[in-house]
Design a protein around this motif. Structure first.
Motif, PDB file in Angstrom:
ATOM      1  N   ALA A   1       0.863  -1.186   0.000  1.00 55.71           N
ATOM      2  CA  ALA A   1       0.000   0.000   0.000  1.00 55.71           C
ATOM      3  C   ALA A   1       0.893   1.227   0.000  1.00 55.71           C
ATOM      4  O   ALA A   1       1.870   1.292   0.753  1.00 55.71           O
ATOM      5  CB  ALA A   1      -0.914   0.002   1.229  1.00 55.71           C
ATOM      6  N   GLY A   2       0.565   2.208  -0.858  1.00 59.09           N
ATOM      7  CA  GLY A   2       1.455   3.351  -0.984  1.00 59.09           C
ATOM      8  C   GLY A   2       0.734   4.644  -1.260  1.00 59.09           C
ATOM      9  O   GLY A   2      -0.436   4.667  -1.666  1.00 59.09           O
ATOM     10  N   ILE A   3       1.461   5.727  -1.039  1.00 57.30           N
ATOM     11  CA  ILE A   3       1.011   7.077  -1.343  1.00 57.30           C
ATOM     12  C   ILE A   3       2.091   7.743  -2.188  1.00 57.30           C
ATOM     13  O   ILE A   3       3.278   7.621  -1.884  1.00 57.30           O
ATOM     14  CB  ILE A   3       0.799   7.913  -0.059  1.00 57.30           C
ATOM     15  CG1 ILE A   3      -0.200   7.238   0.888  1.00 57.30           C
ATOM     16  CG2 ILE A   3       0.346   9.324  -0.405  1.00 57.30           C
ATOM     17  CD1 ILE A   3      -1.628   7.223   0.421  1.00 57.30           C
ATOM     18  N   SER A   4       1.710   8.441  -3.263  1.00 55.96           N
ATOM     19  CA  SER A   4       2.620   9.255  -4.059  1.00 55.96           C
ATOM     20  C   SER A   4       3.769   8.415  -4.633  1.00 55.96           C
ATOM     21  O   SER A   4       3.515   7.449  -5.344  1.00 55.96           O
ATOM     22  CB  SER A   4       3.123  10.428  -3.212  1.00 55.96           C
ATOM     23  OG  SER A   4       3.665  11.442  -4.033  1.00 55.96           O
ATOM     24  N   ILE A   5       5.028   8.747  -4.324  1.00 58.17           N
ATOM     25  CA  ILE A   5       6.137   7.945  -4.848  1.00 58.17           C
ATOM     26  C   ILE A   5       6.048   6.524  -4.310  1.00 58.17           C
ATOM     27  O   ILE A   5       6.453   5.571  -4.980  1.00 58.17           O
ATOM     28  CB  ILE A   5       7.510   8.580  -4.493  1.00 58.17           C
ATOM     29  CG1 ILE A   5       8.629   7.982  -5.362  1.00 58.17           C
ATOM     30  CG2 ILE A   5       7.823   8.411  -3.020  1.00 58.17           C
ATOM     31  CD1 ILE A   5       8.549   8.341  -6.824  1.00 58.17           C
ATOM     32  N   GLY A   6       5.474   6.373  -3.121  1.00 59.19           N
ATOM     33  CA  GLY A   6       5.252   5.037  -2.582  1.00 59.19           C
ATOM     34  C   GLY A   6       4.284   4.231  -3.424  1.00 59.19           C
ATOM     35  O   GLY A   6       4.383   3.002  -3.505  1.00 59.19           O
ATOM     36  N   ALA A   7       3.343   4.910  -4.083  1.00 61.85           N
ATOM     37  CA  ALA A   7       2.411   4.218  -4.977  1.00 61.85           C
ATOM     38  C   ALA A   7       3.130   3.697  -6.211  1.00 61.85           C
ATOM     39  O   ALA A   7       2.829   2.607  -6.706  1.00 61.85           O
ATOM     40  CB  ALA A   7       1.289   5.168  -5.388  1.00 61.85           C
ATOM     41  N   ILE A   8       4.106   4.469  -6.719  1.00 62.71           N
ATOM     42  CA  ILE A   8       4.877   4.019  -7.883  1.00 62.71           C
ATOM     43  C   ILE A   8       5.716   2.808  -7.522  1.00 62.71           C
ATOM     44  O   ILE A   8       5.722   1.785  -8.230  1.00 62.71           O
ATOM     45  CB  ILE A   8       5.762   5.168  -8.409  1.00 62.71           C
ATOM     46  CG1 ILE A   8       4.883   6.315  -8.924  1.00 62.71           C
ATOM     47  CG2 ILE A   8       6.689   4.667  -9.516  1.00 62.71           C
ATOM     48  CD1 ILE A   8       5.668   7.555  -9.327  1.00 62.71           C
ATOM     49  N   ASN A   9       6.442   2.881  -6.400  1.00 66.20           N
ATOM     50  CA  ASN A   9       7.233   1.732  -5.964  1.00 66.20           C
ATOM     51  C   ASN A   9       6.345   0.520  -5.704  1.00 66.20           C
ATOM     52  O   ASN A   9       6.702  -0.616  -6.043  1.00 66.20           O
ATOM     53  CB  ASN A   9       8.021   2.088  -4.701  1.00 66.20           C
ATOM     54  CG  ASN A   9       9.220   2.974  -4.974  1.00 66.20           C
ATOM     55  OD1 ASN A   9       9.819   2.915  -6.047  1.00 66.20           O
ATOM     56  ND2 ASN A   9       9.590   3.799  -4.014  1.00 66.20           N
ATOM     57  N   ALA A  10       5.187   0.753  -5.091  1.00 60.81           N
ATOM     58  CA  ALA A  10       4.264  -0.349  -4.801  1.00 60.81           C
ATOM     59  C   ALA A  10       3.773  -1.010  -6.082  1.00 60.81           C
ATOM     60  O   ALA A  10       3.656  -2.237  -6.163  1.00 60.81           O
ATOM     61  CB  ALA A  10       3.079   0.165  -3.978  1.00 60.81           C
TER      62      ALA A  10
END
Length: 375
Positions: A49-58
């Protein structure tokens, strides 16, 4: 890159592994190092689960088979840092800070390959309401990059649960796009990272969305509320901004400290609050069990026990700490040298955590939350 940290393998019991990735732009390379180290230690996530750049990595993690995930993450970060691929002339001190500030300035002027490019039309000269009028960069290159690096069939139909958060501009409400509930496309990931006023809104089902970090920069609450069953939940919570820091000594340091506090999402406080909620829910469940049977259908009793945690939760907190040479532009400083530094920091923090006696001897608490901050 520098030599990789050695990561011991230790996964002694059955547990559902969840990876939570905060937003933070260029700092997201830290998450790539965390993933590489945790995978090397035998901890492949069943839910990202991610937000922002975390969404891309996820998306890169969920949209690739385990044997290709690190390679694909490196491909993204090598592309993103290809504008400034040469080593930093200084490793630390004011020389390194000047290099980083110059690199961030170059990114602001020229954009990031495979991510975003500056608009040629000034916002004040664009048609009101258009993307050009309300954002400084065009993020269409990111869509192509996602299609190149993410297998969306695997992301939607594979075994890994995938969730990303964004904010509806019209309602101000936070929304999660979850592959267990809908078909995920590149636009859902781009919406999670559409931070204004740099990036334009992304339309989803006729509604405009911005970066989820505007409301909350971590999906922890969503994961705990959405996890079903009784399997122990092992959460790797990877934050890119630290809520703790030093008193600033200059205007630049004040701007950096403000950004850290704003986007850290008060990780420890939120974790402590969630732990307290779970303790109260567990107490309510125990109390309900002591009541006479005729109270079982009472609406108040049911309301108190409905969301009681049925599974133990353990949170390993991995928090990227600022380096002395970083400035307020650290989240858009995409030089190869700094990206590699962040990646290695993530690997080292996982190695330190896995080597800690508190990790090796960790104890689960039935129906409650245990948090570990070992790095």
């Amino acid at each position: 890159m520098a030599a990789q940290a050695q990561v011991p393998t230790l996964r002694p019991r059955s547990e559902a592994c969840v990876l939570i990735l905060q937003g933070g732009g260029a700092l997201g390379a830290y998450q790539g190092g965390v993933y590489q180290a945790m995978a090397a230690g035998g901890f492949e996530p069943e839910w990202v689960a991610g937000i922002s750049i975390g969404a891309i990595n996820a998306a890169i993690i969920a949209g690739n088979p385990p044997e290709r995930r690190t390679e694909r993450l490196r491909a993204f970060w090598d592309l993103a840092s290809s504008r400034i691929p040469f080593p930093a002339p200084f490793q630390n001190g004011w020389g390194r800070r000047l290099f980083n500030e110059a690199a961030a300035g170059l990114v602001a002027l020229t954009g990031i390959p495979g991510f975003f490019t500056p608009r040629t039309t000034l916002p004040g000269l664009a048609l009101p309401g258009s993307a050009e009028a309300i954002s400084m960069y065009d993020t269409s290159p990111l869509r192509k990059t996602l299609l190149d690096l993410v297998d969306f069939d695997l992301l939607n139909e594979g075994p890994v649960r995938f969730s990303v958060g964004a904010v509806n501009i019209l309602t101000g409400n936070f929304t999660y796009f979850d592959n267990r509930e809908r078909l995920i496309e590149p636009e859902h990931i781009m919406a999670s990272g559409a931070l204004p006023p740099g990036f334009p809104p992304v339309m989803i089902d006729g509604e405009p969305y911005w970066d989820g970090g505007i409301v909350s920069n971590t999906p922890l609450q969503y994961v705990i509320d959405g996890a079903g069953g009784t399997t122990p939940l092992l959460v790797f919570q990877v934050d890119l901004f630290s809520a703790r820091g030093m008193m600033p000594r200059s205007l630049a340091e004040a701007a950096q400290r403000e950004k850290d506090i704003r986007f850290s999402s008060r990780t420890r406080m939120n974790t402590d609050v969630q732990k307290r909620i779970e303790e109260l829910q567990a107490a309510a469940t125990r109390l309900a069990a002591k009541l006479p049977p005729e109270f079982a259908a009472d609406p108040d009793v049911q309301a108190l026990t409905r969301k009681a945690c049925a599974h133990p939760v353990m949170i390993l907190q991995l928090i990227n700490r600022s380096e002395s040479y970083e400035s307020q532009g650290k989240d858009y400083e995409f030089s190869r040298a700094t990206v590699n530094d962040h990646w290695q920091s993530g690997m080292r923090d996982v190695a330190r955590s896995f080597a800690s006696p508190r990790w090796k001897q960790r104890q689960w608490q039935d129906g409650g939350i245990v948090s570990l901050d070992l790095a």
